[in-house]
Structure formats: C-alpha cells, structure tokens
Design a protein around this motif. Structure first.
Motif, PDB file in Angstrom:
ATOM      1  N   ALA A   1      -6.690  10.711  11.760  1.00  0.00           N
ATOM      2  CA  ALA A   1      -7.587  10.899  10.620  1.00  0.00           C
ATOM      3  C   ALA A   1      -6.988  11.860   9.594  1.00  0.00           C
ATOM      4  CB  ALA A   1      -8.948  11.410  11.093  1.00  0.00           C
TER       5      ALA A   1
ATOM      6  N   PHE B   1      -3.947  12.476   9.174  1.00  0.00           N
ATOM      7  CA  PHE B   1      -2.806  11.872   8.512  1.00  0.00           C
ATOM      8  C   PHE B   1      -3.275  11.039   7.341  1.00  0.00           C
ATOM      9  CE2 PHE B   1       1.447  10.792   7.904  1.00  0.00           C
ATOM     10  CZ  PHE B   1       1.476   9.492   7.444  1.00  0.00           C
ATOM     11  N   GLY B   2      -4.388  10.344   7.532  1.00  0.00           N
ATOM     12  CA  GLY B   2      -4.962   9.590   6.422  1.00  0.00           C
ATOM     13  C   GLY B   2      -5.255  10.513   5.251  1.00  0.00           C
ATOM     14  N   LEU B   3      -5.828  11.664   5.573  1.00  0.00           N
ATOM     15  CA  LEU B   3      -6.128  12.639   4.532  1.00  0.00           C
ATOM     16  C   LEU B   3      -4.854  13.087   3.834  1.00  0.00           C
ATOM     17  CD1 LEU B   3      -8.175  14.498   3.156  1.00  0.00           C
ATOM     18  CD2 LEU B   3      -7.748  16.174   4.946  1.00  0.00           C
TER      19      LEU B   3
ATOM     20  N   THR C   1       4.509   6.740  11.138  1.00  0.00           N
ATOM     21  CA  THR C   1       3.063   6.657  11.238  1.00  0.00           C
ATOM     22  C   THR C   1       2.511   5.293  10.869  1.00  0.00           C
ATOM     23  OG1 THR C   1       3.244   8.070   9.310  1.00  0.00           O
ATOM     24  CG2 THR C   1       2.026   8.925  11.134  1.00  0.00           C
TER      25      THR C   1
ATOM     26  N   LEU D   1      -4.667   3.309   1.408  1.00  0.00           N
ATOM     27  CA  LEU D   1      -4.330   3.224   2.824  1.00  0.00           C
ATOM     28  C   LEU D   1      -4.847   4.446   3.566  1.00  0.00           C
ATOM     29  CD1 LEU D   1      -2.891   1.291   4.622  1.00  0.00           C
ATOM     30  CD2 LEU D   1      -0.778   2.541   4.241  1.00  0.00           C
ATOM     31  N   GLY D   2      -4.602   5.611   2.965  1.00  0.00           N
ATOM     32  CA  GLY D   2      -5.078   6.838   3.585  1.00  0.00           C
ATOM     33  C   GLY D   2      -6.586   6.834   3.734  1.00  0.00           C
ATOM     34  N   THR D   3      -7.266   6.382   2.685  1.00  0.00           N
ATOM     35  CA  THR D   3      -8.723   6.345   2.732  1.00  0.00           C
ATOM     36  C   THR D   3      -9.190   5.377   3.805  1.00  0.00           C
ATOM     37  OG1 THR D   3      -8.641   6.584   0.347  1.00  0.00           O
ATOM     38  CG2 THR D   3     -10.784   6.145   1.321  1.00  0.00           C
TER      39      THR D   3
ATOM     40  N   LEU E   1      -7.640   4.438   6.435  1.00  0.00           N
ATOM     41  CA  LEU E   1      -7.359   5.006   7.749  1.00  0.00           C
ATOM     42  C   LEU E   1      -8.419   6.027   8.135  1.00  0.00           C
ATOM     43  CD1 LEU E   1      -5.364   5.107  10.061  1.00  0.00           C
ATOM     44  CD2 LEU E   1      -4.163   6.911   8.858  1.00  0.00           C
ATOM     45  N   LEU E   2      -8.711   6.908   7.181  1.00  0.00           N
ATOM     46  CA  LEU E   2      -9.679   7.964   7.421  1.00  0.00           C
ATOM     47  C   LEU E   2     -11.044   7.386   7.770  1.00  0.00           C
ATOM     48  CD1 LEU E   2      -9.823  10.972   7.311  1.00  0.00           C
ATOM     49  CD2 LEU E   2     -10.257  10.846   4.874  1.00  0.00           C
TER      50      LEU E   2
ATOM     51  N   ILE F   1     -11.129   5.620  11.289  1.00  0.00           N
ATOM     52  CA  ILE F   1     -11.184   6.505  12.448  1.00  0.00           C
ATOM     53  C   ILE F   1     -12.553   7.146  12.583  1.00  0.00           C
ATOM     54  CG2 ILE F   1     -10.410   8.727  13.324  1.00  0.00           C
ATOM     55  CD1 ILE F   1      -8.513   6.771  14.123  1.00  0.00           C
ATOM     56  N   LEU F   2     -13.143   7.491  11.435  1.00  0.00           N
ATOM     57  CA  LEU F   2     -14.402   8.207  11.512  1.00  0.00           C
ATOM     58  C   LEU F   2     -15.577   7.281  11.821  1.00  0.00           C
ATOM     59  CD1 LEU F   2     -14.035  10.732   8.571  1.00  0.00           C
ATOM     60  CD2 LEU F   2     -13.736  11.132  11.004  1.00  0.00           C
TER      61      LEU F   2
END
Lengths: 268, 312, 384
Positions: free
Chosen positions: B115, B117-119, C297, C337-339, C341-342, C345-346
C-alpha cells in the motif's frame, strides 16, 4: 503409522530411562512410548522447564496439570519439536528424537493440537481434514477417511463451511479430528476444552476416551478444569515452576493436599 | 589511499546519513508494525518544502528546515488517518454504507509495504507533474574546512552533529516523556497497553506524524547537498529500511548501532573501491545480519544480556 | 501427487475426469462456462496479431509469466518476494551471455535452457540461504528486496571492458546489445522465431505476416497457466496453500515446510528465468533496469491488483496494467497505478479477479444461497 519396536530397544537408552521404564513395566503398563531425560528449556534468563523426566506409556491417558506458568505448554512444545531443548533428551519408541524437526516427529507418530485453535479458517472443513489424510490415503479410501473424520467430529453437513465460521467448540472438535486423522500413537492436546460449555466438554471428553480405548492412542492432555481431568485421566503429572511436582494415578493426585496448595497460590 | 582523517570524516558522513534516514522509519516500524515504503517520498516532501521555501518565499534556511519537518509531519498525520488506519474513509463509510471499508494496516507488514508503495508512486509522480523533473537546489551553507591538502564541507559535519543530537533527543523522548512511556508500553505489548488506558489510536497517529516529521527533517537537512528531483527518496529508502531491521527492537540504540556498523562498512568500502562497491558491501552486510541475527543487533544484545544474567 | 480421484458419480466421462485435474478450490473457474470463455479468449489471442499490435502484446504475455511466478510463490505459498526480477534478470543475462558466445542454433537453444536453469539455481541459492537459515515472513521479503538492489547496483557498474564473459560484455548501464535472434533446434534442423515472419493468407480477408515468436510466447503462457492450475489443485498445491495459511500448523501435520517453501521458491525462480529469457530474446537486448526498484515492484503490483491467490488474476492483471501503463502518458500512468494499488490493498485486498468471480457466482446462485450447513454441495466441487 506406528513403529513396531521391541524390548531390546530400551536397552539402547540411558540408565535413567531404563530404570523408569522398568518401573512402568510393573502392572499392566507395556512399552514406554515417550520418555524425556533431564529436559531443560530456558528463554533468555528464564527457565521454563527444569530438569524434567517425563514419560508416557503406550495407550496411556495422562493429564498434565499445574498452575499457570508451570511450563505445561512448553513441555508439549518441546516434545513436538516446536521448541528446541536447551539441554536433555527425548526418546520416542526407543529412538532419540531430540534433534529431529517437528515434521519428522509427526511422521513417527506424535500429533498435537495447539492451545489456540488453529484450524485453517479460510479453508472448508473438508479441505481442513483432507490435509492430514492426503498424505497416506488416496482415492476411495481417502474419501472414506475424510468422511469418517468429519462425522466423528460431529460436523456432518458442514463439509463446505469455512472452518473460520464454525463455533469455538466445533473448531476444537475439528482440530482434534485432524490431529487424530494422522492415526498417531501419541496425541498431545493443549487445553482442548478451554472456552466450551458443559455439554461441549462432555462431548470432547467422550471423544478422547473413545479414541484412547478404541484406537489405543496415548494422550497427554493439558487442562485446568478439574472435573474434566477427573473424567478422563488415568495418570496425572503435576508441573510447578517447570519441575515435576507430583506424578501418579488420578485418585492419588485428586486427594493430595500439596497439589491443592500450589493451585491456590503461594510458593512451594 | 586511506587517509585517517578522510576515513573518519567519511564515516561520520555515512553515520549521519543512515541515522537521519532511518530514525523516522524506526519509530514507525517499532511502534506500529508498519513498513512505510513511501518513506523516501516523505523525505522528498521535506526536501522540496524547505528548498521551495527558501527559493520562492525567501525564508532563511535555518527556518525553512524545521518548516520542512513540520509540513511533512502534518502530511504524515493525514496519511495515517486516511490510509494506515483508514479512520477517515471508515468514518464516511460508516455513515453511508453502515460498515467499515478499510481494515487498518497495523501489523500487516506485507500489505503495508504494498500500500505504501502505491502511495510512493503517487507522490513521486505527483511531484514530477507539479514541479517538473527537477527544481533549483540550494547552495551548501558554511563553506569548506581546510586541513592540510584536503578540504571538507562544514555542513556535512553539521549534519553529523545533528544526527547525534537527534539520537539524544529521541532517547529523551522515549525515556523522559509521557508519550515515550506510552510508546514503549505499546511496543512491548499492545493489548496490555490498551488495557492500561493507552489510547493506541491516538498514539499511532502521533507516532506516524513524528516519524514522518523526522523523515521530512532529514530531507530538509540534506536538501542543500543533493540534487532536487522527484526520485531523490530512492537513495535513502533501502538503506534506511535495512538499518531499521538490522538495528532491532530498540529504536534509539538500534538505529545508533546500525548507523555505526553499516556506516563504517559503507565508508570503508566506498573509500577503497568506490561508491557502488560501498553500497553493495552495506547491503550484503545487511543480508548477512538479517540471516544470522534475526532480531537485529539490539535483539542479539538483549539475548546475550539475559543469558549472562542466568548464569550468574 | 494424487492419482485421478473418482467421485460420487463413478461413470464420469473422460473429458470430465480430465477437467477435474484443472479445477479445484484453489483456482477460479470450474464451470463449463468458464472453460468456454477460456477457449474463446485463447482463440482471440491467437487471432489478435491480425488486427492489433502483436509485438506489444507479446511483451505483455512475456511479463505475464513473471507475474505467474510471483503468484505461485506469494499467492500460493505465502512468500512475498520482491526478488522475482532477480531471477528474471539473471535468466535474461544468462541467455544473453550464452547465446552471444555460442551463436548457433544449438547454442541458442542451450542458452534458453541455461537461462531457465540460471533463474532456478539463483532462486535455489537464495532460498536455501533464507529458508534453511530460518528466516521468516517479512524478513524474507526484505532480503529479496535487498537482493534486487544489490543486483541493480552491481550490474550497473559493469560498464568496463573487463566485465565480459567470453564474447559478451555486460555493459553496465548501457546493457548488453546484439543478443542473437531466438532460434531453437540444432544445425540443419532449426527454426528461427524472431524476425522471421511467416505469411498467412485467408480467403476473403487478405494476407498477413505473423510472428512465430508471438505464438511461441502464447503457447508457453497458456501451457504454463494450465500446468500451474494442475499443480495448485493437486495434493501438493493444497499443501502449498496450507503453508500460506499457517506454516506452523502445517509443519505439525508432518509436512516439511522448509523444503516446500524452498522448492516452490526455486520453481518460481525458474519460471521468472524463462520469462527473462523470452524478454531478452524479444528485445535482443538486456540492461540493469530489470533490477530497478520500480521493475521489482511491478510484479507485486500486478499480482496485488489482479488477485494474488489467483493465477488467472495474475495473468489478466499483468496484461491489463501493462497495456494501461504503456498507452497512458508516462507520468499520469504511474499516478493512476499507484492509486489503483493503494485502493485495491485497502478496499479489495483479495484483488479484482476473485471479486469479479464472486459477483458472477453470487449472481448465478441467486440471492440467499451463500454457503452454510444447509447449502447444497457447491456445484464446483467435483473432486474429493
């Protein structure tokens, strides 16, 4: 799953063990199944197990009791190999298993149920039971053993339910079932009835007794409930401060005032 | 050629770098069991904030540095509330959907890595989009110290002093303040601490804030000596990570010791074979440490101490 | 590994018995509808180069193998490895070095094998170091991450001419160019897969040039996917899952957990190595960016979003995410992509594909038929 060992293997053990085995050989006791010799476990500066000579005969139903912190769970963990002994040895069926990994000990016939119920919560009941069984049974026999184990645990109809959704009592039954499905010679149970109501406790007591009588499985059961212990135990070992405090048949231990005292507090 | 003073200064440099990089992360990992892979980006925030404060707002460096730390701390608190604990989204979802939608990341080590890492991706790229591929950096204050035929940047010595000061301050925080005591109780045993009345929710929020603030401070402190670009966090990330884990459970002592040991290895090997090999040597040393000292250096020391106690 | 298990209906046809090998609780999709869809999808992939950019898709499919390698190791055995790219990169470089030094069909074929072995062997070494050394959980993850950075730093400084193995210069940041075109077979009986399009003429539509490399990758991907399905639904696969769920408990059932993790990790390494070989073959070039933090990653990103416990999720997510990443303007792509992913996961820690599957299954079963003591045996469970 059991090895067939003969009397002569006891000769290969140390003198301590031979002596204790001989003592146990009186009466209708047969082979010594498990024997620990001067077992010690230290965690940093704290001694949890202090020079313990502990033995279990084949087919024996022994309860392990003692106040909290006496080292009961530690002793079981040492037997299974989850903990590595600081000193001392453990013999099983005449073999020195002190340096064996847990899975090696299990394959020789020792099985355990942890204190905290640890069924595979995300897997179904059927898949849970399948795991131990699939090692030694295939096809039709496997299905039969799985079905039997589920029935013996009282979980017929729950095959596809995720084990995590079962009640606490059902999980305990399931776990005992899984441990028994390995067809062990020695089954270690760490607080099998913790958190269960009276009816559930009776069910488990009956299960243990049945497994012991019908399949000749030796048991070491840690429990606090004195009624429960009284209802199943043949032999009792009392631990205190990591040492063996008393040992003997249930009738003796029940009426021993010293045992009462250590439970009610106060150093001995 | 190994010049004694050169090596000593290089060691101080490495020590400061590791300690400052790792301090914030150590606190967060130790208390909350969260691995923050966006740590490098918090350093980035601090660096950019202080640099931009100086270049665009004309604030003097000495003031800009703490500002960098504070801004990052606030951002850290925001991150904690929204992402780590999920408190804010859950607050909203409780009122709309009647249930929580986020489970906190505490003690979910693998998930917290992914998570965060996404940030970090969001922050790095966001910075690139907002400020471009690089911004003007600051000049290093104080100028050089001359000794014999060599010269060394005075500022880097200041950094070394700051890193030691930081360790002392953190030690103070943990042993002399209310917060510190509660924090240590929480590290020891979360459940008991909560039962004793420690508001673990609030503790986590503050902890993450302080940890991020320290990261931001590190960024602000190093800003004058590194290139200002969105990926500047990368050079800190793995080293700080590794230092935290090698350090072990004791936050202050662990960070200090890893800083010392890893810093020495980094300095010696860089001096002899160049920066690439220096970095590799540090990482390989960390690998070996992780394999043979699973509880880190301070965990190992703790074990030795207990064993000696027993035999006395 | 289990033999074929008869079920309650002893007269199942051969296709059904065959199908049961591929189905089970550990994979998604066990209905006729799924397999029909699967065949359609593969057919679509086979026809795709006629209409779209086969060269781009072949890259994504190569990467999907890398994603599968992580899925096996993480989703099915619980080992979160940031190091799959280490084995990927070693596989790629090994292929490069061997094929440059032995630029004959036989040599190149051997290079492919060497790359796979290189990936597997390096995984075995690292796995031995970690698992037999008692390293657990997050420390395994950290060690794999550190290993990736070590490889990156090391390979980056191999620019000097002294860093050459035989004819192959490692090249540092500049990478290793001029890798021979992928050719399998031996002298006189070989087939070239790169830069060797074969013509196809379809009456009424036209004639095209198709790349054999594309079809090689497609076959390997489908084959690997099916092979892994069989593996994870077998007895061994169930033990892998048990290891993921609770290592200590599984050890107590007599399974050598350390060895299982070691074996699975090695398998994951070999698979990553295969992916690396194909990557190097496709680009006829390899450089240290494959060891970079971002690239390390990416597999974690694909598998997390797709669904780590799902092979299908790994493949679908790799293809979809890489496609998005390439087609979007560079910077925005990574932010999104980051968003993604975040948020995944959440909110959906299990990943998208399993979630979609659950919606489909729920819709199929109808409301009020969730699992429980009175539920009928789920239509999916054929075996056991």
């Amino acid at each position: 799953m059991s090895d067939t060992e003969t009397e002569s293997d006891i000769d290969s053990l140390g003198p301590n063990v031979r002596q204790t085995a001989a003592e146990l050989a009186t009466g209708d006791r047969t082979e010594t199944l498990l024997q620990t010799d001067g077992l010690v476990k230290q965690f940093g500066g704290f001694t949890a197990t202090d020079d313990v000579d502990f033995s279990v005969a084949e087919g024996e139903l022994r309860c392990l009791i003692g106040p909290n912190g006496a080292g009961k769970s530690t002793l079981l963990n040492l037997i299974t190999g989850s903990y590595e002994a600081t000193a001392g040895s453990i013999y099983y069926n005449g073999h020195d298993i002190t340096d064996l990994d847990p899975h090696e000990r299990v394959s020789r016939g020792i099985s355990m149920k942890f204190q905290v119920p640890s069924v595979y919560g995300a897997l179904s009941v059927r898949e849970n039971v399948r795991l131990p069984v699939q090692q030694f049974a295939d096809g039709e026999e496997r299905r039969r053993l799985v079905a039997e184990a589920i029935e013996a645990a009282g979980l017929t109809g729950y095959e596809d339910v995720d084990a995590g959704q079962l009640s606490h009592g059902q999980q305990q039954q399931l776990e005992i079932g899984m441990a028994a499905a390995l067809e062990p010679d020695l089954l270690l149970l760490d607080e099998p009835v913790a958190g269960l109501d009276v009816a559930e406790r009776e069910a488990i007591a009956e299960r243990i007794t049945r497994l012991n009588e019908e399949q000749g499985i030796a048991f070491v059961v840690i429990e606090h409930d004195t009624d429960f212990v009284a209802s199943i135990a043949e032999e009792v070992t009392v631990l205190h401060n990591g040492e063996v405090f008393r040992e003997g048949p249930i009738e003796e231990i029940e009426s021993d005032p010293e045992v009462q005292r250590i439970y009610l507090g106060g150093e001995s | 050629m190994v010049n004694g003073i050169n090596l000593a200064l290089q060691f101080l440099d490495s020590f400061a770098f590791i300690v400052l990089a790792a301090a914030g992360l150590a606190i967060i990992f130790g208390i909350m069991g969260v691995i923050n892979l966006a740590h490098g980006e918090f350093i980035l925030i601090g660096a950019y904030t202080s640099t931009l404060s100086v270049t665009h707002l004309g604030i003097p460096l000495a003031v800009a540095i703490p500002i960098g730390g504070v801004v990052t701390a606030l951002f850290g608190i925001l991150t904690e509330r929204v992402i780590i604990s999920g408190a804010v989204p859950n607050y909203v979802s409780q009122r709309t959907l009647d249930r929580d939608i986020i489970e906190p990341l505490y003690d979910r080590l693998a998930d917290s890595m992914v998570a965060t890492f996404g940030l970090s991706l969001i922050l790095t790229q966001g910075t690139r989009i907002a400020f471009g591929n690089s911004i003007d950096g600051l000049s290093t204050p104080f100028g050089p110290i001359e000794y014999g035929a060599f010269s060394y940047s005075t500022y880097r010595i200041v950094l070394a002093a700051v890193s030691i000061g930081l360790l002392v301050a953190t030690y103070y925080l943990f042993t002399r303040t209310e917060f510190g005591m509660r924090a240590r109780a929480t590290i020891q045993d979360k459940e008991t601490a909560r039962a004793m009345g420690v508001d673990t929710e609030r503790m986590y929020m503050l902890t993450f804030g302080i940890g991020s603030g320290l990261a931001g401070l590190t960024g602000a402190l190093f800003a004058p000596v590194i290139t200002m670009r969105p990926t500047l966090g990368d050079q800190f990330l793995v080293e700080s990570f590794v230092a935290v884990v090698v350090g072990g459970p004791s936050v202050v002592l662990g960070t200090a010791l890893s800083g010392g040991v890893l810093g020495a290895i980094l300095a010696v090997f860089s001096n002899l074979y160049g920066t690439f090999i220096g970095r590799i040597a540090l990482l390989v040393a960390a690998l070996i440490a992780l394999r043979f000292l699973p509880d880190g250096i301070t965990g190992f020391i703790e074990q030795l101490r207990k064993r000696r106690q027993e035999s006395e | 590994m289990s033999s074929t298990e008869p079920t309650s209906a002893p007269n199942r046809s051969l296709p059904d018995r065959l199908r049961s090998r591929f189905e089970g609780p550990n994979t998604i999709g066990d209905s006729r509808g799924f397999w029909v869809g699967f065949v359609v999808a593969v057919a679509a992939l086979a026809v795709y180069p006629v209409f779209g950019d086969g060269s781009q898709l072949s890259l994504f499919m190569v990467l999907a193998l890398l994603g599968l390698s992580l899925s096996v190791v993480w989703g099915y055995s619980g080992v979160l490895s940031f190091g799959q790219v280490v084995f990927f990169g070693i596989g790629a470089y090994t292929f490069g070095v061997v094929s440059i030094n032995f630029a004959t069909p036989g040599g190149i074929t051997a290079a492919v094998v060497a790359g796979i072995v290189g990936g597997g062997l390096s995984a075995a070494i690292l796995g031995y170091f970690m698992f037999y050394g008692g390293v657990r959980d997050v420390y395994v993850t950290i060690i794999t991450l550190v290993s990736t950075i070590v490889m990156h730093t090391f390979m980056a400084q191999t620019a000097g001419s002294e860093w050459a193995i035989g004819e192959a210069a490692l090249g540092g940041f500049n990478g290793m160019p001029d890798i021979p075109v992928l050719t399998l077979g031996v002298e006189g009986a070989s087939y070239q897969f790169m830069y060797n399009p074969f013509p196809m003429r379809v009456i009424g539509i036209g004639s095209f040039e198709l790349s054999p490399f594309y079809y090689l990758v497609l076959v390997l991907l489908v084959g690997t996917y099916l092979g892994l399905r069989v593996l994870v639904n077998s007895d061994y696969g169930r033990v892998m899952v048990a290891v993921r769920e609770d290592e200590d408990r599984t050890e107590m059932f007599g399974y050598n957990v350390t060895r299982i993790k070691f074996v699975v990790f090695t398998l994951g390494g070999a698979l990553a190595g295969l992916s690396g070989v194909l990557y190097a073959a496709r680009n006829v070039y390899i450089d240290p960016t494959v060891f970079s933090l971002l690239f390390a990653t990416l597999p974690v990103i694909w598998v997390s979003i797709g669904g780590r416990k799902s092979l299908l999720g790994a493949v679908v997510a790799t293809l979809a995410i890489e496609y998005l990443r390439i087609s979007m303007a560079g910077e925005l792509a990574l932010v999104l992509l980051g968003t993604l992913l975040l948020v995944t996961i959440l909110v959906l820690p299990g990943g998208f594909v399993p979630w979609v599957h659950r919606q489909i299954v729920d819709a199929r079963l109808g409301p009020g038929e969730a699992g429980g003591p009175d539920a009928p045996d789920a239509s999916s469970e054929v075996s056991d």
